[in-house]
Design a protein around this motif. Structure first.
Motif, PDB file in Angstrom:
ATOM      1  N   THR A  29     -66.735 -17.822-113.286  1.00  0.00           N
ATOM      2  CA  THR A  29     -67.145 -17.986-114.677  1.00  0.00           C
ATOM      3  C   THR A  29     -67.824 -19.352-114.826  1.00  0.00           C
ATOM      4  O   THR A  29     -67.748 -20.196-113.926  1.00  0.00           O
ATOM      5  CB  THR A  29     -65.941 -17.897-115.615  1.00  0.00           C
ATOM      6  OG1 THR A  29     -65.037 -18.966-115.288  1.00  0.00           O
ATOM      7  CG2 THR A  29     -65.237 -16.560-115.481  1.00  0.00           C
TER       8      THR A  29
ATOM      9  N   THR B 287     -58.008 -13.495-124.780  1.00  0.00           N
ATOM     10  CA  THR B 287     -57.905 -12.069-124.438  1.00  0.00           C
ATOM     11  C   THR B 287     -56.713 -11.432-125.131  1.00  0.00           C
ATOM     12  O   THR B 287     -56.806 -10.328-125.683  1.00  0.00           O
ATOM     13  CB  THR B 287     -57.795 -11.889-122.912  1.00  0.00           C
ATOM     14  OG1 THR B 287     -58.948 -12.462-122.288  1.00  0.00           O
ATOM     15  CG2 THR B 287     -57.703 -10.419-122.543  1.00  0.00           C
TER      16      THR B 287
ATOM     17  N   TYR C 228     -57.131 -14.415-118.243  1.00  0.00           N
ATOM     18  CA  TYR C 228     -57.822 -13.171-117.901  1.00  0.00           C
ATOM     19  C   TYR C 228     -59.319 -13.394-117.663  1.00  0.00           C
ATOM     20  O   TYR C 228     -59.847 -13.051-116.610  1.00  0.00           O
ATOM     21  CB  TYR C 228     -57.629 -12.133-119.010  1.00  0.00           C
ATOM     22  CG  TYR C 228     -56.204 -11.690-119.201  1.00  0.00           C
ATOM     23  CD1 TYR C 228     -55.642 -10.702-118.403  1.00  0.00           C
ATOM     24  CD2 TYR C 228     -55.408 -12.257-120.195  1.00  0.00           C
ATOM     25  CE1 TYR C 228     -54.329 -10.289-118.577  1.00  0.00           C
ATOM     26  CE2 TYR C 228     -54.098 -11.845-120.389  1.00  0.00           C
ATOM     27  CZ  TYR C 228     -53.560 -10.865-119.570  1.00  0.00           C
ATOM     28  OH  TYR C 228     -52.262 -10.466-119.749  1.00  0.00           O
ATOM     29  N   CYS C 229     -59.994 -13.940-118.660  1.00  0.00           N
ATOM     30  CA  CYS C 229     -61.463 -14.033-118.565  1.00  0.00           C
ATOM     31  C   CYS C 229     -61.966 -15.453-118.371  1.00  0.00           C
ATOM     32  O   CYS C 229     -63.170 -15.670-118.261  1.00  0.00           O
ATOM     33  CB  CYS C 229     -62.112 -13.405-119.790  1.00  0.00           C
ATOM     34  SG  CYS C 229     -61.811 -14.327-121.314  1.00  0.00           S
TER      35      CYS C 229
END
Length: 528
Positions: free
Chosen positions: A225, A150, A509-510
């Motif tokens: 995720t 990110t 973050y992701c």
């Protein structure tokens, strides 16, 4: 993509980083070459001397995982030499002072040490990009699949904002999507933190809107995720996994861990073929291919396009929407759809970017979202006039080395990627004889000096080891990688690169895993 594919031919400078464009996105790669032929300057940064390096005005053969250091050093030069767009920065951005403080220390000399490239090449790249009137940045998973992916994207955004390369034709920050409907899947909310149209699940107004539209109660909790799902499944905290059009036994990091997770869960696989993942499933739902169904795809430039049924499905295969509808009906949600256009009409009602798009309007050619009304032509490029948030936000980010590096037992850096002849996990291309003649098996690229030091010859079967496991593959001796860097394509189940990669070193973050930097060692197999 902030801009459109064809706009690369309007750029006067293109910066490609973390993308082997001619092999992973050959149509876009061809347009880049057309642009270069017509005078566009080209900067390429990649750990391998990919084909486009031959076309580049500046080629930076950077060490894997050092993109942030490179971007910061380019900004250092841009600010030092006054190449920034001061008017654009003043009128359209915020956070410039903090960014300047951070990049000040990233001199080309410092970054050259980190990246493994010459300082003068960093200066040349910065000047080319900084002096361009229309600069386009193209990137792919070589930027994002890192523990700091990110922030790597943020560093590219800093470059574009600092030079005013946003909101006009031939510019932008343009991620190249890896598969044909990744963009559409994300648009429809196939992410753990958003509903369709990137509307946040934690926003009470958003949840209320969708509860009314769908007449049911919805959770406002952010989901997991894929790496998090696999981790929790392996520990018994996720009981059931529904896998739709994916083959994580080849595509996901740390294959042994993925296998453990799948064997510890009730697994449903919806796919065209009995993939390596489907072989571990408790239930397999045969799905129709793109040519056997109607619907829409959304490509990398945000273009919503019609797909039309060309042939009838084989056997028990059904279109995905029919499988999903029948399943949700069995689970007690009694919603019936007659066809895919009816589903698309519902999408329009709840997704602002799609509100003006209808099947009639995309009968002949697709429309790029956002398209808020039926008289809107669609959006060729984003952030016209001003960035969408009002002021483009500079993010001061630091280079942080991957935890995979510095291990004496695994001294080499493995990076992975795609090749022209195979697609993703070979679910389809692996069944094509001609393709398999061109690219039949896994291999590992290594520099001639490394091969000599290990006593390995070209074409020899070798063993590659990481803390996660080991595989056997063929050695491909080549100078396109540096002496301490090796490369493997991830497409193959036999000699699978992702047996080796790390599934726990995640972006904060992701939560994407750091697939592009893995510490490994290569071992010669001694005949006994």
């Amino acid at each position: 993509m902030t801009n459109s594919v064809a706009e690369v031919k309007q750029a006067d400078v293109i910066f490609i980083t973390g993308s082997n464009t001619t092999e992973s996105h050959p149509v876009i790669g061809a347009q880049v070459r057309q642009a270069v032929k017509n005078g566009t300057k080209l900067i390429v940064a990649d750990p391998r001397e990919i084909d486009l390096a031959q076309d580049a005005d500046v080629f930076l053969k950077i060490k894997p995982g050092t993109s942030i250091a490179l971007s910061n050093a380019m900004l250092n030069v841009i600010f030092e030499e006054g190449l920034e767009d001061k008017t654009y920065i003043e009128e359209n951005t915020e956070g410039i002072e903090e960014l300047k403080k951070v990049v000040q220390k990233y001199t080309p000399e410092m970054a050259g040490e980190i990246c493994g490239v010459k300082p003068e090449d960093i200066r040349a790249a910065a000047r080319l990009y900084g002096q361009g009137v229309r600069g386009s940045i193209l990137y792919c998973m070589g930027i994002t699949q890192h523990h700091n992916g990110t922030e790597s994207v943020m560093s590219l955004s800093n470059l574009a904002l600092a030079t005013g390369n946003l909101g006009k034709e031939g510019t932008g920050i343009n991620p190249l999507r890896g598969q044909n409907n990744v963009q559409g899947a994300c648009d429809m909310g196939a992410l753990p933190n958003v509903m369709p149209g990137y509307q946040q699940v934690t926003n009470a107004e958003v949840i209320n809107k969708f509860e009314k539209a769908w007449n049911t109660k919805l959770s406002n909790n952010v989901g997991l995720t894929i790496p998090e799902v696999m981790h929790k499944a392996a520990h018994g905290d996720v009981k059931m996994i529904y896998i739709f059009g994916e083959n994580p036994m080849v595509s996901d990091p740390d294959t042994h861990h993925v296998e453990e997770a799948l064997k510890n869960s009730f697994v449903v696989v919806q796919d065209l073929f009995l993939t390596e993942t489907a072989e571990l499933a408790d239930v397999v739902l045969p799905a129709a291919s793109f040519a056997e169904k109607d619907g829409t795809f959304v490509n990398t430039e945000r273009r919503v396009q019609r797909v039309r049924k060309a042939v009838n499905s084989q056997g028990e295969a059904k279109a995905d929407w029919m499988i999903f509808m029948e399943l949700m009906n069995h689970l007690g949600y009694d919603k019936q759809y007659k066809n895919v256009e009816e589903i698309f009409e519902e999408i329009r009602q709840v997704t602002p970017q799609y509100a003006g798009i209808s099947y009639d309007r995309i009968e002949d050619i697709g429309i790029q979202w956002p398209c808020p009304t039926e008289d809107h032509p669609g959006t060729k490029f984003l952030h016209t006039g001003k960035p969408a948030r009002g002021a483009g936000l500079f993010m001061a980010v630091e280079h942080v080395e991957s935890s995979e590096l510095g291990n004496e037992e695994y001294p080499l850096i493995l990076t992975t990627g795609r090749i022209l002849y195979q697609y993703h996990t070979r679910t389809m291309t692996g069944k094509t004889e001609g393709i398999n003649q061109m690219a039949p098996e896994s291999y590992i690229e290594m520099h001639p000096n490394l091969a000599v030091s290990l006593g390995i010859t070209n074409g020899e079967t070798v063993k590659v080891k990481s803390p996660r496991g080991e595989v056997r593959t063929k050695a491909k001796v080549t100078k396109i990688v540096d002496e301490n860097v090796v490369f493997m394509p991830f497409h193959y189940f036999e000699g699978a690169a992702n047996v080796l990669t790390n599934g726990t070193d995640l972006d904060k973050y992701c939560k994407i895993p750091g697939l592009k930097v893995t510490g490994v060692k290569v071992v010669k197999i001694i005949a006994r």
